[in-house]
Write a protein that holds these residues in place. Structure first.
Motif, PDB file in Angstrom:
ATOM      1  N   LEU A 122       0.811  -1.212   0.000  1.00 45.95           N
ATOM      2  CA  LEU A 122       0.000   0.000   0.000  1.00 45.95           C
ATOM      3  C   LEU A 122       0.850   1.272   0.000  1.00 45.95           C
ATOM      4  CD1 LEU A 122      -2.708  -1.136   2.562  1.00 45.95           C
ATOM      5  CD2 LEU A 122      -2.660  -1.451   0.072  1.00 45.95           C
ATOM      6  N   THR A 123       2.161   1.121   0.185  1.00 46.50           N
ATOM      7  CA  THR A 123       3.054   2.283   0.229  1.00 46.50           C
ATOM      8  C   THR A 123       3.982   2.355  -0.984  1.00 46.50           C
ATOM      9  OG1 THR A 123       4.754   1.127   1.511  1.00 46.50           O
ATOM     10  CG2 THR A 123       3.012   2.261   2.759  1.00 46.50           C
ATOM     11  N   ILE A 124       3.704   1.564  -2.019  1.00 48.76           N
ATOM     12  CA  ILE A 124       4.569   1.540  -3.202  1.00 48.76           C
ATOM     13  C   ILE A 124       4.742   2.937  -3.788  1.00 48.76           C
ATOM     14  CG2 ILE A 124       4.706   0.775  -5.609  1.00 48.76           C
ATOM     15  CD1 ILE A 124       3.460  -1.916  -4.654  1.00 48.76           C
ATOM     16  N   ALA A 125       3.661   3.645  -4.026  1.00 45.66           N
ATOM     17  CA  ALA A 125       3.750   4.970  -4.652  1.00 45.66           C
ATOM     18  C   ALA A 125       4.525   5.941  -3.767  1.00 45.66           C
ATOM     19  CB  ALA A 125       2.358   5.509  -4.968  1.00 45.66           C
ATOM     20  N   GLN A 126       4.289   5.914  -2.463  1.00 37.76           N
ATOM     21  CA  GLN A 126       5.001   6.813  -1.562  1.00 37.76           C
ATOM     22  C   GLN A 126       6.501   6.517  -1.569  1.00 37.76           C
ATOM     23  OE1 GLN A 126       2.208   5.199  -0.836  1.00 37.76           O
ATOM     24  NE2 GLN A 126       0.751   6.570   0.148  1.00 37.76           N
ATOM     25  N   MET A 127       6.849   5.227  -1.542  1.00 39.48           N
ATOM     26  CA  MET A 127       8.268   4.856  -1.591  1.00 39.48           C
ATOM     27  C   MET A 127       8.903   5.321  -2.900  1.00 39.48           C
ATOM     28  SD  MET A 127       8.602   1.056   0.171  1.00 39.48           S
ATOM     29  CE  MET A 127       7.651   0.223  -1.097  1.00 39.48           C
ATOM     30  N   ALA A 128       8.217   5.093  -4.016  1.00 38.81           N
ATOM     31  CA  ALA A 128       8.745   5.482  -5.324  1.00 38.81           C
ATOM     32  C   ALA A 128       8.905   6.996  -5.425  1.00 38.81           C
ATOM     33  CB  ALA A 128       7.828   4.966  -6.433  1.00 38.81           C
ATOM     34  N   TYR A 129       7.917   7.727  -4.967  1.00 41.79           N
ATOM     35  CA  TYR A 129       7.974   9.187  -5.041  1.00 41.79           C
ATOM     36  C   TYR A 129       9.136   9.716  -4.205  1.00 41.79           C
ATOM     37  CZ  TYR A 129       6.099  13.884  -5.671  1.00 41.79           C
ATOM     38  OH  TYR A 129       5.927  15.202  -6.028  1.00 41.79           O
TER      39      TYR A 129
END
Length: 177
Positions: A122-129
């Motif tokens: 659920l935190t993929i986008a936050q980690m990538a950003y």
């Protein structure tokens, strides 16, 4: 972001079935981190849509049975695990939560007691950003992604579970004496 583009990231992250959802999350975040920040945000907003579409009461009940209980955060993390298992598994589970009885890991969990949660997905986008920009991702304004816990039917009602989720109930509930 198109649905196919969203799931293509997950498909590539699961191409050789990594050992854990954590590895899926790391692979997906690494791929997204190489993209334009706006595309990363769009991917994250699509994840919000997937979470909203999968926020079904009977799917929460299935998670409750499978994991031996399931809080509101636990339901989110369970859906993270479903996402890490791919589009087909998630789509079948949303249409018919009882179909999770066909998933080999779920069948095995009936005897091993394994719990299925993947908060990291659920935190993929936050980690990538964060990797791409060095900054926190702009906050989402997504609608609630699950029903109000106070409004759910009683998941401890075994007769209701057997009626709504007969196949999962046969795996996870004690047979009547």
């Amino acid at each position: 972001m198109r649905t196919d583009d969203f799931w293509a990231v997950i498909d590539r992250a699961t191409a050789d079935r990594p050992a854990s959802p954590d590895e899926v999350a790391k692979r997906a975040a690494a791929e997204l981190a190489g993209r334009d920040p706006a595309e990363i945000v769009a991917w994250g907003r699509h994840l919000d849509k997937v979470m909203s579409a999968s926020g079904k009461e009977d799917l929460w009940a299935a998670a409750y049975l499978i994991n031996g209980g399931c809080s509101d955060d636990g339901f989110d993390h369970f859906r993270g695990w479903l996402i890490a298992n791919g589009r087909d598994v998630l789509a079948r589970a949303v249409r018919d939560p009882d179909s999770l009885a066909d998933v080999p890991a779920v069948r095995s969990a009936a005897s091993t007691g394994a719990v299925f949660e993947a908060e990291e997905v659920l935190t993929i986008a936050q980690m990538a950003y964060q990797q791409a920009t060095g900054e926190a991702m702009p906050p989402s304004e997504a609608p609630p992604a699950r029903p109000d816990a106070a409004m759910l039917w009683d998941f401890d009602d075994e007769e209701e579970m057997q009626r709504r989720l007969p196949r999962l109930s046969s795996l996870f509930l004690e047979p009547p004496e």
